[in-house]
Design an enzyme around this catalytic site. Sequence first.
Site, mmCIF file in Angstrom:
data_model
loop_
_atom_site.group_PDB
_atom_site.id
_atom_site.type_symbol
_atom_site.label_atom_id
_atom_site.label_comp_id
_atom_site.label_asym_id
_atom_site.label_seq_id
_atom_site.Cartn_x
_atom_site.Cartn_y
_atom_site.Cartn_z
ATOM 1 N N CYS A 104 4.891 4.672 -4.197
ATOM 2 C CA CYS A 104 4.591 3.953 -5.645
ATOM 3 C C CYS A 104 3.565 4.400 -6.186
ATOM 4 O O CYS A 104 3.617 4.467 -7.450
ATOM 5 C CB CYS A 104 4.676 2.318 -5.012
ATOM 6 S SG CYS A 104 6.292 1.661 -4.714
ATOM 7 N N GLN A 110 0.816 -1.165 0.021
ATOM 8 C CA GLN A 110 -0.053 -0.228 0.016
ATOM 9 C C GLN A 110 0.778 1.372 -0.002
ATOM 10 O O GLN A 110 0.518 2.298 0.638
ATOM 11 C CB GLN A 110 -0.984 -0.165 1.293
ATOM 12 C CG GLN A 110 -2.251 -0.877 0.928
ATOM 13 C CD GLN A 110 -2.990 -0.109 -0.179
ATOM 14 O OE1 GLN A 110 -3.028 0.755 -0.569
ATOM 15 N NE2 GLN A 110 -3.716 -1.601 -0.861
ATOM 16 N N SER A 111 1.964 1.288 -0.688
ATOM 17 C CA SER A 111 2.992 2.419 -0.659
ATOM 18 C C SER A 111 2.280 3.541 -1.304
ATOM 19 O O SER A 111 1.753 3.499 -2.563
ATOM 20 C CB SER A 111 4.175 1.892 -1.505
ATOM 21 O OG SER A 111 5.021 2.991 -1.874
ATOM 22 N N ASN A 112 2.071 4.563 -0.667
ATOM 23 C CA ASN A 112 1.767 5.834 -1.301
ATOM 24 C C ASN A 112 2.943 6.371 -2.343
ATOM 25 O O ASN A 112 2.652 7.072 -3.174
ATOM 26 C CB ASN A 112 1.795 6.890 -0.075
ATOM 27 C CG ASN A 112 0.662 6.687 0.979
ATOM 28 O OD1 ASN A 112 -0.539 6.667 0.538
ATOM 29 N ND2 ASN A 112 1.048 6.633 2.065
#
Length: 319
Positions: free
Chosen positions: A76, A72-74
């Site tokens: 990325c 859930q990387s912001n």
Amino acid sequence: MPEKKTDLCFLPTPLHPLKNLSKKYPGYRLYIKRDDLTGLAGGGNKARKLEYLIFDALNKNCDTVITGGAQQSNHCRQTAAACAAAGLECHLALGGNEPEIYEGNLLSSFLFGAKIYFTGEHRKGEDIPGIRSELERKNKKCYVIPYGGSNVTGAFGYVNAVSEIKDQLEKVSLNIDHIFFASSSGGTQAGLILGLELFNLKAELMPVNIDKEDQEGITQEENILNILNNGADLLNIKKEFSAADVKLIRGYDSHGYGVVTENETSAMKQLAESEGILIDPVYTGRAFHAMLDHLDRKKLKPDTNILFLHTGGLPAFRF
Ligand SMILES: *Cc1c(COP(=O)(O)O)cnc(C)c1O
């Protein structure tokens, strides 16, 4: 200050008082800087870093960007959007296994056209070198953005943000005593430290550590110090930074990265109810809890002005 960047954000982001919440904490005046409203793909702090990183990628004639992070990387999600806007191919190494249903940042990254690799236990870009070799075999010209976009190029985004904040404060004759924010891969913090030095803004940074795990054996503090000393050279800041310049507020990270507790949810609820503003459970909720805890315990001097830097994260919104 390096002038050259690719415009990806709507700047300046607003800086405004938290009037209702301030009333609950007599003696403290609370303000918020809305980097949740940087604009790129739902906003957040990575957009500022990407203005410099994407410029560099294009400048080096790269056609492909590789980066990595948690599922859930912001970072990325915003990188995928920046690549779509800039016409670059985007490859993402994301932790965990492929879920049945794509949601939040993962769904966004997919929609932005990124090629996604699920890397299991590796959630800090450990698999980037392997992906890079594979793409280079196919004659792609690769630009690697480190975990969180946190190198000196990315940090310039937050050097620039300090100049923006300084202008906003001067316009309303406001001094800020403390700036609370969520610190994780360290680029935001490094950029802010360099910016305070370069633009001579006096405020104490209150970086709340989010993730207690090191990145491939390098501590958060070491990573930040490296960026500071590289940045000082490039920005002509005549100062040798030392470990003493890299403060991190630890202790709010003990439950682990991404583990949501009553601390985060009650901070989210308090800001939402009092001001109509949302924060996320992983980063800003944790940092906001730390700020409120400092106020509740009177760890800060009374009669001070406190700024919360809202770094975004809303697409990862869940309980
Ligand atoms: C990445 C991120 C941070 C931390 O910024 P770093 O530069 O990695 O320290 C804080 N908040 C949100 C919402 C983020 O996505």
